[in-house]
Design a protein around this motif. Sequence first.
Motif, PDB file in Angstrom:
ATOM      1  N   ALA A  95       0.841  -1.205   0.000  1.00 27.94           N
ATOM      2  CA  ALA A  95       0.000   0.000   0.000  1.00 27.94           C
ATOM      3  C   ALA A  95       0.875   1.253   0.000  1.00 27.94           C
ATOM      4  CB  ALA A  95      -0.937  -0.009   1.200  1.00 27.94           C
ATOM      5  N   ALA A  96       1.919   1.262   0.814  1.00 26.59           N
ATOM      6  CA  ALA A  96       2.826   2.419   0.853  1.00 26.59           C
ATOM      7  C   ALA A  96       3.495   2.627  -0.502  1.00 26.59           C
ATOM      8  CB  ALA A  96       3.871   2.236   1.953  1.00 26.59           C
ATOM      9  N   ALA A  97       3.876   1.552  -1.160  1.00 27.11           N
ATOM     10  CA  ALA A  97       4.501   1.671  -2.480  1.00 27.11           C
ATOM     11  C   ALA A  97       3.540   2.298  -3.479  1.00 27.11           C
ATOM     12  CB  ALA A  97       4.965   0.298  -2.974  1.00 27.11           C
ATOM     13  N   ALA A  98       2.308   1.835  -3.470  1.00 31.26           N
ATOM     14  CA  ALA A  98       1.313   2.368  -4.413  1.00 31.26           C
ATOM     15  C   ALA A  98       0.984   3.822  -4.121  1.00 31.26           C
ATOM     16  CB  ALA A  98       0.044   1.521  -4.367  1.00 31.26           C
ATOM     17  N   LEU A  99       1.037   4.213  -2.860  1.00 30.15           N
ATOM     18  CA  LEU A  99       0.678   5.569  -2.449  1.00 30.15           C
ATOM     19  C   LEU A  99       1.862   6.529  -2.378  1.00 30.15           C
ATOM     20  CD1 LEU A  99      -1.777   4.475   0.361  1.00 30.15           C
ATOM     21  CD2 LEU A  99      -2.409   5.788  -1.690  1.00 30.15           C
ATOM     22  N   MET A 100       3.038   6.071  -2.758  1.00 36.55           N
ATOM     23  CA  MET A 100       4.241   6.888  -2.651  1.00 36.55           C
ATOM     24  C   MET A 100       4.041   8.263  -3.303  1.00 36.55           C
ATOM     25  SD  MET A 100       8.098   5.957  -3.911  1.00 36.55           S
ATOM     26  CE  MET A 100       8.078   4.440  -2.984  1.00 36.55           C
ATOM     27  N   PRO A 101       4.335   9.328  -2.562  1.00 38.19           N
ATOM     28  CA  PRO A 101       4.176  10.678  -3.118  1.00 38.19           C
ATOM     29  C   PRO A 101       5.102  10.910  -4.313  1.00 38.19           C
ATOM     30  CG  PRO A 101       4.404  10.755  -0.731  1.00 38.19           C
ATOM     31  CD  PRO A 101       4.726   9.355  -1.153  1.00 38.19           C
ATOM     32  N   ASP A 102       4.661  11.767  -5.213  1.00 38.26           N
ATOM     33  CA  ASP A 102       5.449  12.080  -6.407  1.00 38.26           C
ATOM     34  C   ASP A 102       6.859  12.529  -6.049  1.00 38.26           C
ATOM     35  OD1 ASP A 102       3.248  11.475  -7.990  1.00 38.26           O
ATOM     36  OD2 ASP A 102       2.673  13.580  -8.281  1.00 38.26           O
ATOM     37  N   ALA A 103       6.998  13.283  -4.974  1.00 35.14           N
ATOM     38  CA  ALA A 103       8.303  13.814  -4.582  1.00 35.14           C
ATOM     39  C   ALA A 103       9.310  12.715  -4.245  1.00 35.14           C
ATOM     40  CB  ALA A 103       8.151  14.759  -3.389  1.00 35.14           C
ATOM     41  N   LEU A 104       8.822  11.534  -3.893  1.00 25.44           N
ATOM     42  CA  LEU A 104       9.717  10.428  -3.539  1.00 25.44           C
ATOM     43  C   LEU A 104      10.001   9.493  -4.717  1.00 25.44           C
ATOM     44  CD1 LEU A 104       8.286   9.464  -0.028  1.00 25.44           C
ATOM     45  CD2 LEU A 104      10.229  10.942  -0.565  1.00 25.44           C
ATOM     46  N   LEU A 105       9.320   9.706  -5.817  1.00 23.75           N
ATOM     47  CA  LEU A 105       9.516   8.846  -6.989  1.00 23.75           C
ATOM     48  C   LEU A 105      10.820   9.196  -7.694  1.00 23.75           C
ATOM     49  CD1 LEU A 105       5.947   8.852  -8.606  1.00 23.75           C
ATOM     50  CD2 LEU A 105       7.002   7.025  -7.278  1.00 23.75           C
ATOM     51  N   THR A 106      11.476   8.182  -8.208  1.00 26.81           N
ATOM     52  CA  THR A 106      12.649   8.386  -9.056  1.00 26.81           C
ATOM     53  C   THR A 106      12.287   7.936 -10.467  1.00 26.81           C
ATOM     54  OG1 THR A 106      13.556   6.173  -8.707  1.00 26.81           O
ATOM     55  CG2 THR A 106      14.168   7.865  -7.098  1.00 26.81           C
ATOM     56  N   ASP A 107      13.184   8.152 -11.403  1.00 25.11           N
ATOM     57  CA  ASP A 107      12.928   7.740 -12.782  1.00 25.11           C
ATOM     58  C   ASP A 107      12.691   6.234 -12.890  1.00 25.11           C
ATOM     59  OD1 ASP A 107      13.193  10.323 -13.669  1.00 25.11           O
ATOM     60  OD2 ASP A 107      15.284  10.085 -14.286  1.00 25.11           O
ATOM     61  N   LYS A 108      13.305   5.477 -12.005  1.00 27.79           N
ATOM     62  CA  LYS A 108      13.192   4.020 -12.070  1.00 27.79           C
ATOM     63  C   LYS A 108      12.066   3.459 -11.205  1.00 27.79           C
ATOM     64  CE  LYS A 108      17.957   3.183 -13.305  1.00 27.79           C
ATOM     65  NZ  LYS A 108      19.125   2.366 -13.094  1.00 27.79           N
ATOM     66  N   THR A 109      11.423   4.305 -10.421  1.00 32.87           N
ATOM     67  CA  THR A 109      10.369   3.840  -9.522  1.00 32.87           C
ATOM     68  C   THR A 109       9.045   3.737 -10.263  1.00 32.87           C
ATOM     69  OG1 THR A 109      11.450   4.957  -7.669  1.00 32.87           O
ATOM     70  CG2 THR A 109       9.175   4.286  -7.346  1.00 32.87           C
ATOM     71  N   ASN A 110       8.407   2.613 -10.121  1.00 32.25           N
ATOM     72  CA  ASN A 110       7.064   2.439 -10.651  1.00 32.25           C
ATOM     73  C   ASN A 110       6.192   1.966  -9.501  1.00 32.25           C
ATOM     74  OD1 ASN A 110       4.773   0.759 -11.828  1.00 32.25           O
ATOM     75  ND2 ASN A 110       5.579   1.758 -13.657  1.00 32.25           N
ATOM     76  N   ARG A 111       5.252   2.803  -9.103  1.00 31.67           N
ATOM     77  CA  ARG A 111       4.406   2.497  -7.949  1.00 31.67           C
ATOM     78  C   ARG A 111       3.738   1.130  -8.072  1.00 31.67           C
ATOM     79  NH1 ARG A 111       2.181   8.291  -8.634  1.00 31.67           N
ATOM     80  NH2 ARG A 111       2.969   9.363  -6.794  1.00 31.67           N
TER      81      ARG A 111
END
Length: 153
Positions: A95-111
């Motif tokens: 759930a935390a992965a799916a809800l990860m805020p945009d600010a914490l996303l990297t180019d390689k991160t896919n929720r």
Amino acid sequence: MTAIANDQQLRVLLQSLPAADQRRLGLGFVESVTHLCQDERVKRAIATGQRMDATADELEDAYRAAKAWATKTYTDCGKETDWLAQADHFVAAAAAAALMPDALLTDKTNRAWKAAMQARMANTCELVEAEDSGAQGEAERQYRIAAEFSADH
């Protein structure tokens, strides 16, 4: 409906989705293992994340609730024989992965991909705990969920 039969096809679909759709699909993956979650805050976070009208603040609060439970239950991982406690942790982590805020996303991160992998871990814990083999494999369920999501969007 787009047929998805393996992880490569799933990843191609997930990479094509905008961040908001990654969140919603990721939470769709989490829903299939929500029965393994013991915390109502995580269940509310999942419901909030799936709402089309959820505000940025509500999504941030939902992320924090799921992340807090994942962090609290992290110490349950590795305990002997408490597979359902570990499953609970992985549901919250998904759930935390799916809800990860945009600010914490990297180019390689896919929720959605991160949520899918954590949901699979929760399912694996459930399979280990189960004495019968009636529990379904999570990957195949995720392929169906993704194909249905793709058809609807």
